[in-house]
Every structure is written in structure tokens, then in C-alpha cells.
Design a protein around this motif. Structure first.
Motif, PDB file in Angstrom:
ATOM      1  N   GLU A 102     -89.801  39.950 -68.413  1.00  0.00           N
ATOM      2  CA  GLU A 102     -90.262  40.775 -67.440  1.00  0.00           C
ATOM      3  C   GLU A 102     -90.589  42.283 -68.199  1.00  0.00           C
ATOM      4  O   GLU A 102     -90.083  42.440 -68.898  1.00  0.00           O
ATOM      5  N   VAL A 130    -101.536  37.146 -62.792  1.00  0.00           N
ATOM      6  CA  VAL A 130    -100.771  35.804 -62.513  1.00  0.00           C
ATOM      7  C   VAL A 130    -101.475  34.767 -62.475  1.00  0.00           C
ATOM      8  O   VAL A 130    -101.000  33.784 -63.276  1.00  0.00           O
ATOM      9  N   HIS A 166     -99.013  41.651 -63.341  1.00  0.00           N
ATOM     10  CA  HIS A 166     -97.786  40.670 -63.341  1.00  0.00           C
ATOM     11  C   HIS A 166     -97.161  40.478 -64.822  1.00  0.00           C
ATOM     12  O   HIS A 166     -98.027  40.328 -65.818  1.00  0.00           O
TER      13      HIS A 166
END
Length: 359
Positions: free
Chosen positions: A67, A330, A61
Motif C-alpha cells: 500500500e 486498478v 490505486h
């Protein structure tokens, strides 16, 4: 000699959990330092074997605020993630001190914590421990293990399949790493044998948010009871992807129960059956790397550190991110933000008034 440095928060570790925590500390304007014992950015990912390409990574993640895009799935994950972490540190100005080994965290003066390190000491009002598990590979012990004349190694030092060409290899362990090792070693080895303590559980179908919450809840329940945490992956089952289905069909993933003892030339089961081997790969997992916190006496009788959210129940100044239910990528992101919110409240809390003198 190094002078002791005062900061509000010390973060130990610069993997996913540590960088997420540092990001939120920086956004909150909290004075902090990040100490990392690795030689370069990348956390534990920098030590992954070359054949673990980014396309094989299970559930990586992105870090908060940036990102990971455009990664080549055929490149080693150690390179992809290492470059991503380095770019992340640079983009958000996360000044990580490395390599710095933290040997112990003790009580300091005036209610502060004192982190003793290879680069001196830091005094802090709170601490985020984000050291993960990679530095504590778990090696189970079996009778005769020391007599084995072949090679024994753990996932932590797995070099990739090329070193097992033509060999007879036993892989021990029921997790994702064991399956990945088997599938690629089988392509070059004379023979592979898979051994697990319990029958593996394969998960077919999607693994959605509800399933993820249920898995995390199981891990969280253990941690709340003060037991050593299991990994989130250990309660999710093994995903039935195309490669795993092929391994089951070919017999590579036919599993045997764990052996009774190890001999000089292989392993023997209780019924007398035996398998000769040139190498044993122990894909038997890791334990939380928290020994440097031992002077604070945080462990419960069950052997683990009991936490509420990320806060150590025995010491509200200590937060463990990437421990137990926040061990997934995550989970580490979310836990980093949660830890910083609690620390911010701790740092702004008015000290308790001194008791009135007794008349």
C-alpha cells in the motif's frame, strides 16, 4: 556490441502496469526482464507538473502487495509516486533496466520474439507491453495553427500555472487535465477561455463498482472491435468536486465550442467571433505508445490492436497491460496478474506434434 539475451518474458515499461506485471511474474517464478526508458522510477508520474499535488490525484490505486500510506497530500504527485515506485521495486527485488529505449519488436528465431533496444537485444517467448500513453501526446490540427505567434504546449509539457501569470490563455480539451489546468491558471492569468469539441459531462454523486464496470465495458467493446482505445476516464464524466463547482460558479468553466481556425493572435469561430490569446494549452489527451510493435502487424483495419483480456488476438505471445480497459491504475493491477496467468499457460504448453508423413 551487446550480445542477445534470452529470457522467457520481456516487460516493456515500468509504470503501474509494468510493475504489477513484474510482481506477478516474480511470484510465478518466471524468468523475465523489465525494460524502462525513463531515467528513474515513477513511470509517467515523474513527468507530471509540480502543481499536481498528491491530494489532487484522481484514483491512484496501490500496486499489488504494498500500500501507499502516509503520503502528504500537499506534495507533488511526481515525488510521492516516484518514491513509492522506487520503494516497491526495492522491496520486491524488481530489477528494472533503465534507461533502455525499445525501438522495435520483431520475429526472432525458433518462434521467439526479438526486442531491439538501445542496450542490445532480448529474445523472449512472450512479451508484456506496458508502455502507456504519455510518450504519444495527441495534437489536433486546425487551420492557421502554424501562424500563432504565442506559445503552444501540450499537457505532456505543462509547467504549472506560474508561467501564465498575466497572460490570456486558451485551454483546449474536455478531460480532467483541462479542468485542472483551467482552475489553477485562472488564478494568475489575465483571462482564460475553455474550448471543447463536445459539451463536457459532469458526474455528480458517487462512482461505485457498478459504474466502474460499465465504464470499462464501454472501452473494452471498442478494443474488442479493433478500434483505438478511449481512456476509461473519457467515459466516466468529470467529477463534480468542490473545486469544480467553484469553477462553474465563477465562470472559469464556462465552455465554448471549438474554434474554426487559429490566427497569429488567437482563435476565430465560424460566426466571426474571436478570442485573443498569448498561449494555447492543448489538453487533448494521448494515444497508445505501441509503435515499436509495428513489425508484428498487430493492428486491425480500424486502427487499434484487438485484444481479448490482455492478449493480442493476432499474436498470443503479446499481452498489452495498461491498454484500453486496463488503462486505469486498478485495471493495470488486475490485468498484470491476468496476463501472467495466460503467459504461464503458454510457457508450459507442450509443443504441437509434428504432422505424420504422408504415405
Amino acid at each position: 556490441m551487446h550480445a542477445e539475451v534470452d529470457v522467457d518474458v520481456v516487460v516493456i515499461g515500468a509504470g503501474q502496469a509494468g510493475l504489477s506485471s513484474a510482481y506477478h511474474l516474480a511470484r510465478a517464478g518466471i524468468d523475465h526482464v523489465v525494460l524502462d526508458h525513463a531515467p528513474r522510477p515513477g513511470g509517467a508520474w515523474q513527468y507530471r507538473w509540480p502543481s499536481l499535488t498528491y491530494g489532487k490525484v484522481h484514483g491512484m490505486h496501490a500496486l499489488p502487495g504494498m500500500e501507499l500510506t502516509g503520503a502528504d497530500p500537499l506534495r507533488p504527485s511526481s515525488e510521492v509516486v516516484g518514491e513509492y515506485f522506487a520503494a516497491y521495486e526495492d522491496r520486491f527485488g524488481l530489477r528494472v533496466r533503465r534507461p533502455v529505449d525499445v525501438s522495435a519488436v520483431r520475429e526472432g528465431d525458433g518462434g521467439r520474439l526479438r526486442a531491439q533496444t538501445s542496450a542490445g537485444a532480448w529474445s523472449a517467448r512472450a512479451l508484456i507491453n506496458a508502455t502507456g500513453t504519455w510518450d504519444r501526446p495527441f495534437w489536433p490540427r486546425y487551420p492557421g495553427q502554424e501562424t500563432f505567434r504565442g506559445r503552444q504546449l501540450h499537457t505532456a509539457h505543462y509547467p504549472g500555472p506560474q508561467e501564465f501569470a498575466g497572460a490570456r490563455v486558451i485551454v483546449v480539451g474536455g478531460g480532467t487535465s483541462a479542468v485542472q489546468h483551467l482552475l489553477e491558471i485562472a488564478e494568475v492569468a489575465e483571462r482564460t477561455t475553455w474550448v471543447t469539441r463536445r459539451p463536457p459531462v459532469f458526474r455528480d454523486g458517487d462512482f461505485g463498482e457498478a459504474e466502474g464496470r460499465a465504464a470499462v465495458a464501454l472501452v473494452d467493446e471498442r478494443v474488442r472491435r479493433g478500434l483505438p482505445p478511449q481512456s476509461v476516464v473519457s467515459v466516466t464524466g468529470l467529477p463534480l468536486n468542490e473545486a469544480v463547482r467553484a469553477g462553474l460558479a465563477s465562470g472559469v468553466l464556462n465552455r465554448l465550442p471549438v474554434f474554426d481556425r487559429i490566427t497569429a493572435t488567437g482563435a476565430v469561430w465560424a460566426d466571426g467571433s474571436r478570442v485573443d490569446a498569448d498561449a494555447i494549452v492543448w489538453a487533448t489527451g494521448f494515444r497508445a505508445a505501441v509503435d515499436h510493435l509495428a513489425p508484428l502487424r498487430l493492428r486491425e483495419p480500424g486502427g487499434g490492436i484487438r485484444v481479448e483480456g490482455t492478449r493480442a488476438v493476432r499474436d498470443e505471445r503479446i499481452h498489452l497491460v495498461g491498454y484500453g480497459p486496463s488503462a486505469s491504475t486498478v485495471g493495470a493491477n488486475r490485468a498484470g496478474g491476468a496476463a501472467v496467468r495466460e503467459i504461464r499457460r503458454l510457457l508450459t504448453r507442450e509443443p504441437a506434434p509434428a504432422p505424420a508423413p504422408t504415405p
